[in-house]
Design a protein around this motif. Sequence first.
Motif, PDB file in Angstrom:
ATOM      1  N   HIS A  57       0.831  -1.207   0.000  1.00  0.00           N
ATOM      2  CA  HIS A  57       0.000   0.000   0.000  1.00  0.00           C
ATOM      3  C   HIS A  57       0.867   1.260   0.000  1.00  0.00           C
ATOM      4  O   HIS A  57       0.536   2.238  -0.678  1.00  0.00           O
ATOM      5  CB  HIS A  57      -0.958   0.016   1.189  1.00  0.00           C
ATOM      6  CG  HIS A  57      -2.055  -0.981   1.067  1.00  0.00           C
ATOM      7  ND1 HIS A  57      -3.034  -0.923   0.107  1.00  0.00           N
ATOM      8  CD2 HIS A  57      -2.325  -2.098   1.785  1.00  0.00           C
ATOM      9  CE1 HIS A  57      -3.861  -1.936   0.232  1.00  0.00           C
ATOM     10  NE2 HIS A  57      -3.446  -2.675   1.255  1.00  0.00           N
ATOM     11  N   SER A  58       1.982   1.238   0.711  1.00  0.00           N
ATOM     12  CA  SER A  58       2.877   2.400   0.737  1.00  0.00           C
ATOM     13  C   SER A  58       3.479   2.658  -0.629  1.00  0.00           C
ATOM     14  O   SER A  58       3.592   3.812  -1.068  1.00  0.00           O
ATOM     15  CB  SER A  58       3.994   2.191   1.756  1.00  0.00           C
ATOM     16  OG  SER A  58       3.462   2.170   3.052  1.00  0.00           O
ATOM     17  N   MET A  59       3.869   1.584  -1.308  1.00  0.00           N
ATOM     18  CA  MET A  59       4.444   1.749  -2.649  1.00  0.00           C
ATOM     19  C   MET A  59       3.398   2.284  -3.618  1.00  0.00           C
ATOM     20  O   MET A  59       3.690   3.141  -4.450  1.00  0.00           O
ATOM     21  CB  MET A  59       5.014   0.423  -3.155  1.00  0.00           C
ATOM     22  CG  MET A  59       6.288   0.015  -2.452  1.00  0.00           C
ATOM     23  SD  MET A  59       7.046  -1.446  -3.168  1.00  0.00           S
ATOM     24  CE  MET A  59       5.969  -2.739  -2.539  1.00  0.00           C
ATOM     25  N   LYS A  60       2.177   1.796  -3.487  1.00  0.00           N
ATOM     26  CA  LYS A  60       1.100   2.256  -4.357  1.00  0.00           C
ATOM     27  C   LYS A  60       0.829   3.738  -4.130  1.00  0.00           C
ATOM     28  O   LYS A  60       0.631   4.501  -5.078  1.00  0.00           O
ATOM     29  CB  LYS A  60      -0.170   1.448  -4.100  1.00  0.00           C
ATOM     30  CG  LYS A  60      -1.328   1.830  -4.972  1.00  0.00           C
ATOM     31  CD  LYS A  60      -2.534   0.980  -4.661  1.00  0.00           C
ATOM     32  CE  LYS A  60      -3.734   1.452  -5.460  1.00  0.00           C
ATOM     33  NZ  LYS A  60      -4.949   0.756  -5.077  1.00  0.00           N
ATOM     34  N   PRO A  64       4.865   6.979  -8.849  1.00  0.00           N
ATOM     35  CA  PRO A  64       4.604   8.073  -9.806  1.00  0.00           C
ATOM     36  C   PRO A  64       3.515   7.688 -10.807  1.00  0.00           C
ATOM     37  O   PRO A  64       2.936   8.528 -11.462  1.00  0.00           O
ATOM     38  CB  PRO A  64       5.938   8.299 -10.486  1.00  0.00           C
ATOM     39  CG  PRO A  64       6.723   7.068 -10.254  1.00  0.00           C
ATOM     40  CD  PRO A  64       6.190   6.449  -8.986  1.00  0.00           C
ATOM     41  N   HIS A  65       3.210   6.396 -10.886  1.00  0.00           N
ATOM     42  CA  HIS A  65       2.205   5.915 -11.839  1.00  0.00           C
ATOM     43  C   HIS A  65       0.819   5.830 -11.219  1.00  0.00           C
ATOM     44  O   HIS A  65      -0.142   5.551 -11.919  1.00  0.00           O
ATOM     45  CB  HIS A  65       2.601   4.535 -12.378  1.00  0.00           C
ATOM     46  CG  HIS A  65       3.954   4.542 -13.020  1.00  0.00           C
ATOM     47  ND1 HIS A  65       4.237   5.202 -14.189  1.00  0.00           N
ATOM     48  CD2 HIS A  65       5.108   3.978 -12.626  1.00  0.00           C
ATOM     49  CE1 HIS A  65       5.503   5.035 -14.505  1.00  0.00           C
ATOM     50  NE2 HIS A  65       6.069   4.296 -13.564  1.00  0.00           N
ATOM     51  N   SER A  66       0.704   6.058  -9.913  1.00  0.00           N
ATOM     52  CA  SER A  66      -0.607   5.935  -9.282  1.00  0.00           C
ATOM     53  C   SER A  66      -1.378   7.247  -9.469  1.00  0.00           C
ATOM     54  O   SER A  66      -0.812   8.322  -9.426  1.00  0.00           O
ATOM     55  CB  SER A  66      -0.472   5.605  -7.788  1.00  0.00           C
ATOM     56  OG  SER A  66       0.182   6.636  -7.110  1.00  0.00           O
ATOM     57  N   PRO A  67      -2.694   7.117  -9.671  1.00  0.00           N
ATOM     58  CA  PRO A  67      -3.499   8.326  -9.839  1.00  0.00           C
ATOM     59  C   PRO A  67      -3.591   9.096  -8.525  1.00  0.00           C
ATOM     60  O   PRO A  67      -3.527   8.506  -7.456  1.00  0.00           O
ATOM     61  CB  PRO A  67      -4.873   7.800 -10.262  1.00  0.00           C
ATOM     62  CG  PRO A  67      -4.883   6.357  -9.874  1.00  0.00           C
ATOM     63  CD  PRO A  67      -3.458   5.904  -9.802  1.00  0.00           C
ATOM     64  N   PRO A  68      -3.725  10.419  -8.589  1.00  0.00           N
ATOM     65  CA  PRO A  68      -3.801  11.236  -7.358  1.00  0.00           C
ATOM     66  C   PRO A  68      -5.042  10.950  -6.549  1.00  0.00           C
ATOM     67  O   PRO A  68      -5.984  10.438  -6.930  1.00  0.00           O
ATOM     68  CB  PRO A  68      -3.781  12.661  -7.867  1.00  0.00           C
ATOM     69  CG  PRO A  68      -3.969  12.623  -9.330  1.00  0.00           C
ATOM     70  CD  PRO A  68      -3.792  11.201  -9.780  1.00  0.00           C
TER      71      PRO A  68
END
Length: 68
Positions: A57-60, A64-68
């Motif tokens: 979850h922390s990496m997600k 930089p590829h995760s939506p805001p």
Amino acid sequence: MIAVAVAHVTQCPYCIQGHTRLAQRKGNSPEEIMEAIWVAAQMRAGGAYAHSTLALHSMKDTSPHSPP
């Protein structure tokens, strides 16, 4: 047998030796002792596996590829 398992979780070599010898003297078979050790190993590894979701979850959240 519980002491054998706990000794393996705490990784105390003196406790492992003492509790294993006592378990044998009390009539436990090598197979029973190994079963207790495997249960302890599964429980210890299970915690790391279960808590890995925190890292995922922390990496997600910081990807930089995760939506805001």
